[in-house]
Write a protein that holds these residues in place. Structure first.
Motif, short mmCIF file in Angstrom:
data_model
loop_
_atom_site.label_atom_id
_atom_site.label_comp_id
_atom_site.label_asym_id
_atom_site.label_seq_id
_atom_site.Cartn_x
_atom_site.Cartn_y
_atom_site.Cartn_z
N TYR A 4 7.02 -39.37 5.58
CA TYR A 4 7.55 -40.41 6.48
C TYR A 4 6.53 -41.53 6.64
N ILE A 5 5.26 -41.14 6.84
CA ILE A 5 4.20 -42.14 6.99
C ILE A 5 4.05 -42.95 5.70
N ARG A 6 4.14 -42.24 4.56
CA ARG A 6 4.02 -42.93 3.27
C ARG A 6 5.16 -43.93 3.08
N ASP A 7 6.40 -43.52 3.43
CA ASP A 7 7.54 -44.43 3.30
C ASP A 7 7.36 -45.65 4.18
N LEU A 8 6.87 -45.42 5.41
CA LEU A 8 6.62 -46.53 6.32
C LEU A 8 5.55 -47.44 5.77
N PHE A 9 4.54 -46.82 5.16
CA PHE A 9 3.43 -47.57 4.56
C PHE A 9 3.95 -48.47 3.44
N TYR A 10 4.86 -47.94 2.61
CA TYR A 10 5.41 -48.74 1.52
C TYR A 10 6.24 -49.90 2.06
N GLY A 11 6.95 -49.66 3.14
CA GLY A 11 7.81 -50.71 3.69
C GLY A 11 7.04 -51.79 4.42
N ILE A 36 18.91 -39.86 -10.73
CA ILE A 36 17.97 -39.41 -11.76
C ILE A 36 17.62 -37.95 -11.54
N LEU A 37 17.79 -37.15 -12.59
CA LEU A 37 17.32 -35.77 -12.60
C LEU A 37 15.92 -35.78 -13.21
N LEU A 38 14.90 -35.45 -12.41
CA LEU A 38 13.51 -35.49 -12.87
C LEU A 38 13.04 -34.06 -13.11
N LEU A 39 12.65 -33.76 -14.33
CA LEU A 39 12.21 -32.42 -14.70
C LEU A 39 10.74 -32.44 -15.08
N GLY A 40 9.97 -31.53 -14.51
CA GLY A 40 8.55 -31.46 -14.82
C GLY A 40 7.82 -30.67 -13.74
N THR A 41 6.52 -30.59 -13.88
CA THR A 41 5.71 -29.86 -12.91
C THR A 41 5.37 -30.76 -11.73
N CYS A 42 4.46 -30.32 -10.89
CA CYS A 42 4.14 -31.06 -9.67
C CYS A 42 3.59 -32.46 -9.97
N ALA A 43 3.09 -32.67 -11.18
CA ALA A 43 2.50 -33.98 -11.51
C ALA A 43 3.52 -35.10 -11.36
N VAL A 44 4.76 -34.89 -11.81
CA VAL A 44 5.76 -35.97 -11.75
C VAL A 44 6.33 -36.13 -10.35
N ASP A 45 6.00 -35.20 -9.44
CA ASP A 45 6.51 -35.31 -8.07
C ASP A 45 6.01 -36.57 -7.39
N MET A 46 4.89 -37.12 -7.90
CA MET A 46 4.37 -38.37 -7.36
C MET A 46 5.44 -39.47 -7.40
N LEU A 47 6.28 -39.44 -8.43
CA LEU A 47 7.30 -40.47 -8.58
C LEU A 47 8.34 -40.37 -7.47
N LYS A 49 7.84 -39.14 -4.41
CA LYS A 49 7.23 -39.50 -3.14
C LYS A 49 7.03 -40.99 -2.98
N ARG A 50 6.97 -41.71 -4.07
CA ARG A 50 6.69 -43.14 -4.00
C ARG A 50 7.87 -44.00 -4.45
N PHE A 250 3.36 -48.48 -10.31
CA PHE A 250 3.70 -47.65 -11.46
C PHE A 250 5.10 -47.08 -11.31
N THR A 251 5.41 -46.56 -10.12
CA THR A 251 6.72 -45.93 -9.89
C THR A 251 7.85 -46.94 -10.04
N LEU A 252 7.70 -48.11 -9.43
CA LEU A 252 8.76 -49.12 -9.51
C LEU A 252 8.96 -49.60 -10.94
#
Length: 627
Positions: A4-11, A36-47, A49-50, A250-252
């Protein structure tokens, strides 16, 4: 709470710092919001969250990259799957090495032979993984992210980074092998995350300054608390604001690239023709009035960049044309003197240089190349000229404004890109110019009949049956059926998985090629048949009026009659396919309350020689009624 804090930070804070030149949109009909169906380990979870407020919805399912890993199924609402294979898992499988020993694989490679064996095993494993994933998720595009390449040379700054045992060389080869495997899958696409990393800046994001090369992921502070009791208290790794801004960028940008690839795969609003003005468009200033300007200064910088972009568009299979208000002869001389062979008039399918209104010239160009205005773009520096063209041809897309954007728009817009380049696509300008010459010959024939002129062309048509996606002309058939508007009996667009399913369930796909004394036109028609029904017929505009469609109809009807005593056909008015509205009537079909039906096949024109009926390339079928 942290998200939630991260989302607020981005906004608020982070997005104020984001400054991305995202892919251009002037040619687009609107954004494509994706599930989007995102498949992968915890590394791609960054996408995930951001990705707040990106407009896309991401569903992350944890999936490793080991052998026999269960591949999740796509949900009914998923538009695209994005796969991030885990480099550590891949290395573990191909070397049969457990963690943490696998993290030292690159460091322990001793010889070129060891590196070669590693690459051979990796190629086989990646092919296996891609086949398993695209086979399970067959109904939507599947994008495979590239492995992160090392951000620096681990062996040292002066050691050869292209040595076969170098991690930089090896991971680049892994990506090449992954790309090769992906392109063999009908619904697979390669997503180059390294290009985006390079653009944003690896130093802000990539973890190989701290973690092992096999981890190949994003900087993460998960272990910061584990080191809290050290004698020397740890400091945060990097600047939090800088990292979050870079991660958001990077995410955008990655999401934008995913959207672009999906649009390219769909080919909904393709640009097939780019028409350009000359003065202050293909060079600086008005050439007829600027003799004092050095010829190199006239084109150095953005004009050279634009010309190169036009040639890349042509290489993809697009057509180029010139529409300029000028005296023709001296302008042609100036064009040749300015460009000196870098780009030539032969690169353009049509050239109109005169004092007529540009809208009138453009309508002539469209007629000459047989394209619809909606599939064309006109580039001009003069807003008044663009306004005149737009008023006369509302469907035409026009580009003016900032000339520094033109190159990027041509190269990066999804509407100007194609999923693949076929042999026919790469020769399209040559084919169109030959058609123009053929029409000129017809106009000057004068004293002979149309039938005699057609016979003089020495037309020869061949047929080929496509039974699987590995068949020789599958890609060209898929391209033609999804890009053809004018002669398309239903207007239906096919997904690759749907097309493959049609073939797998007994459907026939028949394509034909056509040659004449001037040129080989390549594959010009696609006909889909299922049992006793002609499902769809498309014909390339470059062979309109030659009668090839009548031969296609004769072959299709005879094949369908093998299954049923009466053949059914479907015709749908799409608003753009008036060219084929009378097609089945010309084939002898009758309109009934239930639809179009025929009990016998039409007689094809005798002036077309059918070359390969009855050969191994095509199943035997009698063509001539008197055979």
């Amino acid at each position: 709470m942290r998200q939630y804090i991260r989302d607020l930070f981005y906004g608020s804070v982070a997005d104020r710092q984001v400054n991305l030149p995202l892919p251009p949109t002037p040619l687009a009909g609107g954004p494509r919001k994706l599930n989007i169906l995102l498949l992968g380990t915890c590394a791609v979870d960054m996408l995930v969250k951001r990705s707040a407020n990106s407009g896309h919805t991401i569903r992350h399912v944890l999936m490793g990259s080991k052998r026999h890993t269960v591949v999740p199924a796509a949900a009914p609402g998923d538009d695209v799957a994005v796969v991030g294979l885990t480099l550590r898992h891949v290395l573990s499988e191909v070397t049969q090495t457990p963690e943490p020993e696998v993290d030292m694989v690159f460091a322990r490679l001793c010889s070129e032979d060891d590196a070669r064996v590693l690459l051979e095993r990796t190629e086989a494993f990646l092919s296996e993984q891609v086949m398993a994933i695209t086979g399970k998720i067959a109904a939507i595009p599947v994008l495979f992210m590239s492995f992160f390449e090392p951000s620096f040379n681990y062996m040292g700054d002066v050691i050869d980074p292209f040595d076969p045992t170098s991690p930089t060389y090896l991971v680049r080869e892994f990506n090449r092998l992954l790309s090769r495997a992906v392109r063999k899958a009908s619904n697979g696409f390669f997503l180059d995350s390294n290009e985006i990393l390079n653009f944003i800046g690896r130093r802000h994001l990539q973890d190989d300054v701290l973690a092992s090369s096999s981890h190949a992921s994003f900087i993460n502070d998960w272990d910061f608390k584990l080191d809290a009791n050290r004698l020397n208290a740890p400091k945060a790794f990097g600047n939090m604001l800088t990292y979050e801004v870079a991660a958001r960028e990077f995410t955008l940008l990655l999401l934008s690239r995913i959207e672009t690839i999906v649009k390219i795969a769909e080919q909904r609003d393709p640009v097939k023709l780019v028409i350009v003005d000359l003065d202050d468009t293909m060079w600086r200033g008005v050439a007829a009035e600027g003799e004092s300007m050095d010829v190199d200064k006239r084109i150095e910088g953005w004009p050279v960049g634009l010309a190169e972009a036009l040639l890349f568009f042509k290489k993809r299979g697009g057509l180029l044309a010139i529409c300029s208000k000028n005296e023709e002869a001296p302008t042609v001389e100036r064009f040749n003197a300015i460009w000196r062979g870098a780009i030539t008039l032969d690169d353009f399918a049509s050239v109109r240089i005169n004092w007529q209104p540009k809208s009138q010239n453009i309508l002539g160009i469209l007629k000459e190349v047989n394209l619809l205005p909606a599939n064309c773009v006109f580039i001009d520096d003069n807003d008044r000229e663009l306004s005149e063209v737009k008023a006369a041809i509302p469907e035409m897309r026009c580009l003016g404004g900032n000339h520094y954007d033109w190159r990027r728009i041509i190269l990066r817009s999804s509407e100007t890109q194609v999923p693949f380049v076929s042999e026919e696509s790469s020769r399209r300008t040559e084919l169109v110019r030959a058609i123009s010459q053929r029409q000129t010959d017809a106009d000057t024939a004068g004293s002979i009949s149309r039938e005699e002129w057609l016979a003089s062309l020495k037309l020869r048509q061949s047929f080929f049956l496509i039974e699987t996606p590995r068949s020789r002309y599958f890609d060209r058939a898929f391209e033609l059926i999804n890009k053809t508007n004018q002669f398309n009996t239903t207007g239906k667009r096919w997904e690759k998985s749907e097309f493959e399913d049609f073939l797998g369930k007994g459907g026939l796909c028949v394509v034909s090629s056509l040659r004449d004394k001037l040129i080989d036109n390549g594959i010009i028609s696609v006909c889909l048949i299922k049992g006793g029904s002609i499902v769809q017929v498309v014909l390339s505009c470059r062979v309109f009026g030659l009668g090839a469609e009548l031969v296609v109809g004769a072959v299709a009807t005879r094949l369908a009659l093998k299954a049923r005593s009466e053949v059914k056909a479907e015709l749908v008015d799409t608003g753009r396919n008036a060219t084929c509205h009378d097609y089945f009537e010309r084939l002898g079909f009758s309109q009934t309350r239930e639809g179009l039906y025929a009990r016998a096949a039409n007689e094809p024109p005798r002036y077309i020689e059918i070359e390969n009926i009855g050969t191994p390339e095509f199943p035997p079928v009698s063509i001539w009624n008197d055979d």
